[in-house]
Design a protein around this motif. Structure first.
Motif, PDB file in Angstrom:
ATOM      1  N   TRP A 103      -7.133  -8.952   6.204  1.00 48.09           N
ATOM      2  CA  TRP A 103      -6.698  -7.625   5.420  1.00 48.09           C
ATOM      3  C   TRP A 103      -7.281  -8.173   4.287  1.00 48.09           C
ATOM      4  O   TRP A 103      -7.627  -7.017   3.358  1.00 48.09           O
ATOM      5  CB  TRP A 103      -4.910  -7.139   6.079  1.00 48.09           C
ATOM      6  CG  TRP A 103      -4.795  -5.943   4.806  1.00 48.09           C
ATOM      7  CD1 TRP A 103      -4.760  -5.030   5.253  1.00 48.09           C
ATOM      8  CD2 TRP A 103      -3.901  -6.034   3.496  1.00 48.09           C
ATOM      9  NE1 TRP A 103      -4.377  -4.162   4.656  1.00 48.09           N
ATOM     10  CE2 TRP A 103      -4.450  -4.682   3.309  1.00 48.09           C
ATOM     11  CE3 TRP A 103      -3.836  -6.640   2.956  1.00 48.09           C
ATOM     12  CZ2 TRP A 103      -3.592  -3.774   2.655  1.00 48.09           C
ATOM     13  CZ3 TRP A 103      -3.172  -6.350   1.403  1.00 48.09           C
ATOM     14  CH2 TRP A 103      -3.316  -4.802   1.709  1.00 48.09           C
ATOM     15  N   PRO A 134     -14.647  -0.515  -1.979  1.00 46.53           N
ATOM     16  CA  PRO A 134     -14.464   0.024  -2.868  1.00 46.53           C
ATOM     17  C   PRO A 134     -12.481   1.120  -3.030  1.00 46.53           C
ATOM     18  O   PRO A 134     -11.892   1.590  -1.987  1.00 46.53           O
ATOM     19  CB  PRO A 134     -15.286   1.565  -2.639  1.00 46.53           C
ATOM     20  CG  PRO A 134     -15.405   1.805  -1.097  1.00 46.53           C
ATOM     21  CD  PRO A 134     -14.402   0.316  -0.715  1.00 46.53           C
ATOM     22  N   GLY A 135     -12.516   0.796  -3.646  1.00 46.39           N
ATOM     23  CA  GLY A 135     -10.960   1.272  -4.578  1.00 46.39           C
ATOM     24  C   GLY A 135     -10.583   2.900  -3.928  1.00 46.39           C
ATOM     25  O   GLY A 135      -9.921   2.762  -3.766  1.00 46.39           O
ATOM     26  N   ALA A 157      -8.907   1.543  -0.294  1.00 44.88           N
ATOM     27  CA  ALA A 157      -8.537   0.711  -0.072  1.00 44.88           C
ATOM     28  C   ALA A 157      -7.312   0.790   0.299  1.00 44.88           C
ATOM     29  O   ALA A 157      -6.510   1.861  -0.744  1.00 44.88           O
ATOM     30  CB  ALA A 157      -8.869  -0.931  -1.585  1.00 44.88           C
ATOM     31  N   LEU A 158      -5.962   0.195   0.395  1.00 43.44           N
ATOM     32  CA  LEU A 158      -4.726  -0.051   0.540  1.00 43.44           C
ATOM     33  C   LEU A 158      -4.149   0.869   1.068  1.00 43.44           C
ATOM     34  O   LEU A 158      -3.314   1.471   0.811  1.00 43.44           O
ATOM     35  CB  LEU A 158      -4.437   0.121  -1.178  1.00 43.44           C
ATOM     36  CG  LEU A 158      -4.998  -1.061  -1.459  1.00 43.44           C
ATOM     37  CD1 LEU A 158      -4.155  -1.054  -3.357  1.00 43.44           C
ATOM     38  CD2 LEU A 158      -4.454  -2.927  -1.013  1.00 43.44           C
ATOM     39  N   ARG A 159      -4.825   1.236   2.057  1.00 42.55           N
ATOM     40  CA  ARG A 159      -4.307   2.823   3.124  1.00 42.55           C
ATOM     41  C   ARG A 159      -3.692   2.296   4.438  1.00 42.55           C
ATOM     42  O   ARG A 159      -3.456   1.609   4.655  1.00 42.55           O
ATOM     43  CB  ARG A 159      -5.798   3.607   3.708  1.00 42.55           C
ATOM     44  CG  ARG A 159      -6.779   4.227   2.543  1.00 42.55           C
ATOM     45  CD  ARG A 159      -6.385   5.123   2.571  1.00 42.55           C
ATOM     46  NE  ARG A 159      -6.840   5.747   0.928  1.00 42.55           N
ATOM     47  CZ  ARG A 159      -6.838   6.084  -0.233  1.00 42.55           C
ATOM     48  NH1 ARG A 159      -5.166   5.329  -0.589  1.00 42.55           N
ATOM     49  NH2 ARG A 159      -7.613   5.863  -1.219  1.00 42.55           N
ATOM     50  N   THR A 178     -18.497  -3.786  -0.455  1.00 42.58           N
ATOM     51  CA  THR A 178     -19.145  -3.580  -1.853  1.00 42.58           C
ATOM     52  C   THR A 178     -18.573  -4.948  -2.059  1.00 42.58           C
ATOM     53  O   THR A 178     -16.833  -5.349  -1.827  1.00 42.58           O
ATOM     54  CB  THR A 178     -18.812  -2.458  -2.633  1.00 42.58           C
ATOM     55  OG1 THR A 178     -18.920  -3.085  -4.328  1.00 42.58           O
ATOM     56  CG2 THR A 178     -16.542  -2.209  -2.834  1.00 42.58           C
ATOM     57  N   PRO A 189      -5.271  -5.053  -7.511  1.00 45.56           N
ATOM     58  CA  PRO A 189      -4.874  -5.630  -6.714  1.00 45.56           C
ATOM     59  C   PRO A 189      -6.245  -6.476  -6.084  1.00 45.56           C
ATOM     60  O   PRO A 189      -6.231  -6.981  -5.053  1.00 45.56           O
ATOM     61  CB  PRO A 189      -4.292  -4.491  -5.425  1.00 45.56           C
ATOM     62  CG  PRO A 189      -4.023  -3.916  -6.196  1.00 45.56           C
ATOM     63  CD  PRO A 189      -4.547  -3.419  -7.598  1.00 45.56           C
ATOM     64  N   PHE A 206      -7.491  -9.172  -4.335  1.00 44.43           N
ATOM     65  CA  PHE A 206      -7.649 -10.336  -3.420  1.00 44.43           C
ATOM     66  C   PHE A 206      -9.269 -10.641  -3.255  1.00 44.43           C
ATOM     67  O   PHE A 206      -9.290 -11.586  -3.094  1.00 44.43           O
ATOM     68  CB  PHE A 206      -7.658  -8.738  -2.374  1.00 44.43           C
ATOM     69  CG  PHE A 206      -6.483  -7.908  -2.148  1.00 44.43           C
ATOM     70  CD1 PHE A 206      -5.605  -8.411  -2.566  1.00 44.43           C
ATOM     71  CD2 PHE A 206      -6.292  -6.602  -1.799  1.00 44.43           C
ATOM     72  CE1 PHE A 206      -3.969  -8.329  -2.219  1.00 44.43           C
ATOM     73  CE2 PHE A 206      -5.031  -6.671  -1.454  1.00 44.43           C
ATOM     74  CZ  PHE A 206      -4.024  -6.486  -1.857  1.00 44.43           C
TER      75      PHE A 206
END
Lengths: 284, 439
Positions: free
Chosen positions: A38, A46-47, A50-52, A63, A249, A253
C-alpha cells in the motif's frame, strides 16, 4: 494391520500438519505485505487518487511526482550514501570486535573474566537515553561530536553481539581447537581459521541484526548529525514531516519506499542464507 | 505533474524566489549595515525540510547587514518542538556551543527554567532606538504575553517573532455547491453541524478535519465553549470542566457522524481540500504555500473558529533567544535584532509560511504571499486567542492530550470518562516537578 498402516498414517498426518501450517502462513502473507505494498503504491499515485478508502492497489497512471518532491526537499542520495557508509562501518566493525571479545570470554582464561562479562551484560539493560549525555560529553571532548565518527565509533562495541557469539563459540568442540594448536596455530589463528569459519551462521545472523538496527537508527544520528551533508536517511525522513506536520504523506511514502528498498533488495538476494543462518543460530 | 507535486515544488520555489526578491529594499530599513560586530554565531533551528531553503535566503540577507558575522546554521531534524528541545539541550549539556536557539512557545518556559537562555534586558535598553520600530509595530498582545506568561514578570528572554493562530480554512466552492451559506465571523457550532448534513452526502467527503495531532488543534473547541485546557498560568489542569467535556463531546459527534475523517492512516488536508473532498481544515499559515501552489487560494475563505458561547482559538509564536553559554553574545544579539527588523520580517513573510507579528508588514506584505480571502482574520484572532499551554511539561501534557483526543475521535467512548482521566493524568505531570511540571 495396525502396525502395517502406522507409517503411512504418520506420513499423512505429517503432510496434513505441513499443509495446514502452509495454509496459515499463506493466509498471513497479505496481512504482512499489505501495508508495504500500500505504501509503495500510494507513493506512485497523484494526490487526487491517493489515500482513498477502499484502498487503491493498482493504478494505470502512476506518477513519480512524489519522488521528485523528495529529491527537491532533501539531498536523498547524500543521505543514502551516509546511511550505507555508517551501516557498513558499524556492521563490519562490530562483527570484528564482537568476535574477538566473544572468543576471549568463551575460551581464554584471565582474572575477572566472568565479572567482566557480567558487567558487559549489565550494559544491555541500560537504555540509550541514559547513556546519551555521557556519550555526547565523551564525543565532544574527543572533538568528534559533530561528525559521523560519533555515530559509528560507539556502535563498534555491540554487547549483544559479544553475548551471542560467546554462546555460539562455547558450543564448538574444544577438540577442534586443540588439534589446531597441535598443528601450530596461534590463538588468533585458531579464531580466524577454525572458529570463525564454523560460526558463519551466527556471524551472518548478527550482521543482519546489527545492519538493520543501524540502518533504522534515528536516535544517535539525530543527536550528532546536524550538518545536512552528514545526515542519514532516518533523520532526513523526519525532516520531511515539517515543523507543523505539514509535510505531504505521499512524499513521505515515496521517501520511505526508497529507504526500505536497499534492505529489500539485499534480502531478496540473500534470503536463503539469511533464513538458514537465523534458523541455525536459533537452534543453538 | 499533479497538484500535490506542484504544491510542494512550486511552494518551495516560490517561497525562495519571493524571498530572494528582497522586497525589504523597497522599504525604509530600521537596521543599517554594521561591520563593527564580528565573529562566529551558531544558530540551532527546527530543521524542517520544507523551510531550509528559505532559511538560506535569510542568512544571506543577514550577512548583507552584518558582513563580519559568520552564521553557522544547525538544522535539528525533529518530530516535535519538545524532541527538538531535548536534542538541543542534550548537545549543550554535552559541551556543544549554540549561541541562538530557535524556540516556539512550547519550549520557551522550559528553556528559562532549565537556565538555557540569557536575559536580553541590557541589550534591549542599550539598543532601544534601533528596536523602536519593532516595539512600535509588534502586536502589543505578544509583548504582553511575553512579559506575563513567559517571563512571568522576570527578565525578558525573547523578542516574539512570527506566530500562528488556528483558523478555519473554508472551501467556498463546496459550501456554495451544497447551497450552504459560506461561514462568516460569528458563525456557530450549530451552523457547522447543519452544514455537515448538506455537505457530507457522499462517502469520502468531509465537512471538517478534526485533527487530534496536537493540543493546539483541540484547544479551540474548548475555548469556544467557555472552557480551557489548563489554567491561565498553566499550573492546573482544567480538562474535566463541564465546558471542555461538552466541547470534546461535540468534536466527537462530528467524527461519529462521519463529518470528519477518523484518526488513523494518512489524511492530506491540502489534497482533499483541493479535490473538494474536504470543506474545512484548521490551520495556521503553515499549509498556505501548498494551497497557493495548487492554485486553490481563490476558493479559500479564512474564518474564525465556530463558537458556542464565545470566540476563541489557539495562538503560538516563535522567538530566537541567546543562550547563557554563548561566548559571542554581541553577535548573537545582532542576529536577534536582525530577525526583529523590517527587512527580515518582510523576507520571512514572503515565504508564505510565517505570519508576521509586526502590524505594518502583516497588512502590507502578507496578502502577497497569502492571497486567501479573509487572511486578516489571523491578525484579528490575536485579540481573543489563548496561547497554547506551554508548561515545562508541555511535551508530556501534549502527548497525553493527543492520546485521549485520538481515542475520543476514533470511538464512541464516554467523553466525560476520558476527559476526567486525562485531567488526572495531566495534573500529575503538572504537580510532579514544581511550578512548570516535569522536566
Amino acid at each position: 494391520m495396525a502396525t502395517t498402516h502406522a507409517p503411512a498414517l504418520a506420513k499423512v498426518a505429517r503432510r496434513a500438519r505441513r499443509l495446514s501450517a502452509n495454509t496459515v502462513l499463506i493466509l498471513m502473507v497479505p496481512i504482512f505485505l499489505a501495508p508495504v505494498i500500500w505504501t509503495v503504491v500510494q507513493s506512485f499515485l497523484p494526490g487526487s487518487g491517493a489515500l482513498r478508502i477502499p484502498p487503491v492497489w493498482v493504478t494505470a497512471h502512476p506518477t513519480i511526482a512524489n519522488y521528485s518532491s523528495v529529491f527537491n526537499l532533501i539531498p536523498f542520495f547524500t543521505f543514502l550514501f551516509n546511511s550505507v557508509k555508517i551501516t557498513l562501518i558499524i556492521t563490519c566493525g562490530s562483527l570484528v570486535t564482537s568476535a574477538l571479545a566473544a572468543y576471549a570470554f568463551a575460551r581464554l582464561r584471565f582474572p575477572g573474566r566472568n565479572a567482566l562479562f557480567l558487567m558487559f551484560l549489565a550494559a544491555l539493560m541500560v537504555p540509550n537515553v541514559v547513556t546519551a549525555a555521557p556519550t555526547y560529553v565523551l564525543m565532544h571532548s574527543l572533538h568528534l561530536a559533530t561528525s559521523q565518527t560519533a555515530v559509528w565509533l560507539p556502535g563498534l562495541i555491540n554487547v549483544f553481539g559479544i553475548f551471542l557469539l560467546r554462546q555460539f563459540f562455547r558450543g564448538i568442540p574444544r577438540d577442534l581447537e586443540d588439534a589446531a594448536r597441535v598443528d601450530g596455530l596461534s590463538t588468533l589463528g585458531v579464531l580466524r581459521r577454525i572458529i570463525l569459519p564454523l560460526s558463519k551462521p551466527a556471524l551472518a545472523a548478527l550482521a543482519i541484526l546489527i545492519g538493520t538496527t543501524t540502518w533504522n537508527d534515528y536516535f544517535w544520528p539525530s543527536i550528532y548529525l546536524t550538518n545536512r551533508s552528514q545526515m542519514t536517511l532516518t533523520v532526513g525522513l523526519v525532516s520531511l514531516q515539517g515543523e507543523y506536520k505539514e509535510g505531504s504523506p505521499l512524499v513521505m511514502f515515496a521517501a520511505v519506499s526508497m529507504t526500505v528498498l536497499p534492505l529489500l533488495v539485499l534480502f531478496l538476494f540473500t534470503q536463503r542464507a539469511i533464513t538458514q543462518s537465523l534458523a541455525m543460530t536459533s537452534f543453538r | 505533474m499533479d497538484r500535490r507535486e506542484f504544491l510542494k515544488l512550486a511552494g518551495a520555489t516560490a517561497a525562495v524566489a519571493s524571498a530572494s526578491r528582497v522586497p525589504s529594499l523597497l522599504r525604509k530599513s530600521d537596521l543599517e549595515p554594521d561591520d563593527t560586530v564580528t565573529g562566529h554565531v551558531t544558530l540551532a533551528f527546527f530543521g524542517a525540510a520544507d523551510i531550509i531553503k528559505a532559511w538560506d535566503v535569510i542568512f544571506a540577507d543577514f550577512n548583507k547587514v552584518y558582513p563580519n558575522i559568520k552564521i553557522d546554521a544547525v538544522p535539528i531534524a525533529a518530530s516535535t518542538w519538545s524532541t527538538y528541545a531535548d536534542a538541543a539541550i542534550l548537545q549543550m549539556a554535552g559541551g556543544r556551543q549554540f549561541d541562538i536557539l530557535q524556540g516556539a512557545i512550547n519550549i520557551q518556559r522550559l528553556l528559562i527554567t532549565k537556565g538555557v537562555v540569557a536575559p536580553l534586558d541590557e541589550y534591549i535598553e542599550r539598543d532601544k532606538a534601533q528596536l523602536a520600530p519593532y516595539y512600535a509595530d509588534e502586536n502589543p498582545q505578544f509583548l504582553a504575553w511575553n512579559k506575563s506568561i513567559i517571563s512571568k514578570g522576570g527578565p525578558t528572554y525573547y523578542l516574539p517573532a512570527d506566530y500562528n493562530t488556528y483558523c478555519c480554512w473554508v472551501n467556498t466552492e463546496m459550501f456554495e455547491k451544497a447551497g450552504v451559506p459560506v461561514p462568516s465571523d460569528g458563525w456557530t457550532w450549530d451552523d457547522l453541524m447543519a452544514a455537515g448534513e448538506k455537505i457530507c452526502t457522499s462517502p469520502g467527503t468531509y465537512l471538517i478535519h478534526c485533527d487530534p495531532g496536537d493540543m493546539f488543534f483541540f484547544q479551540p473547541w474548548a475555548l469556544t465553549n467557555g472552557g480551557t485546557l489548563l489554567s491561565a498560568d498553566w499550573s492546573k489542569a482544567t480538562l474535566d470542566s463541564p465546558q471542555t467535556i461538552e466541547a470534546a463531546a461535540f468534536a466527537q459527534e462530528l467524527c461519529l457522524k462521519g463529518y470528519s475523517p477518523k484518526p488513523g492512516g494518512a489524511f492530506d488536508d491540502v489534497v482533499e481540500f483541493v479535490d473538494n473532498k474536504l470543506a474545512i481544515f484548521g490551520c495556521g499559515m503553515w499549509l498556505n504555500p501548498g494551497i497557493v501552489a495548487a492554485k486553490a487560494a481563490g476558493k479559500v475563505k479564512i474564518v474564525a473558529w465556530p463558537q458556542k458561547v464565545r470566540k476563541g482559538t489557539s495562538v503560538g509564536w516563535n522567538a530566537y533567544p541567546i543562550t547563557k553559554s554563548s561566548k559571542n553574545k554581541e553577535a548573537a544579539w545582532s542576529f536577534i535584532k536582525y530577525v526583529a527588523s523590517t527587512r527580515a520580517v518582510v523576507n520571512l513573510t514572503a515565504t508564505g509560511q510565517a505570519t508576521p507579528g509586526r502590524k505594518s508588514i502583516f497588512f502590507a506584505d502578507l496578502h502577497k504571499a497569502a492571497p486567501e480571502q479573509g487572511i486578516d482574520e489571523f491578525w484579528n484572532e490575536v485579540s481573543y486567542a489563548t496561547p497554547v499551554p506551554s508548561p515545562d511539561a508541555s511535551d508530556a501534557v501534549n502527548a497525553a492530550i493527543i492520546k485521549t483526543v485520538t481515542q475520543l475521535y476514533s470511538s464512541n467512548a464516554d467523553p466525560k470518562t476520558l476527559m476526567t482521566a486525562l485531567n488526572t493524568q495531566v495534573s500529575g505531570y503538572l504537580n510532579n516537578s514544581g511550578p512548570g511540571g516535569i522536566s
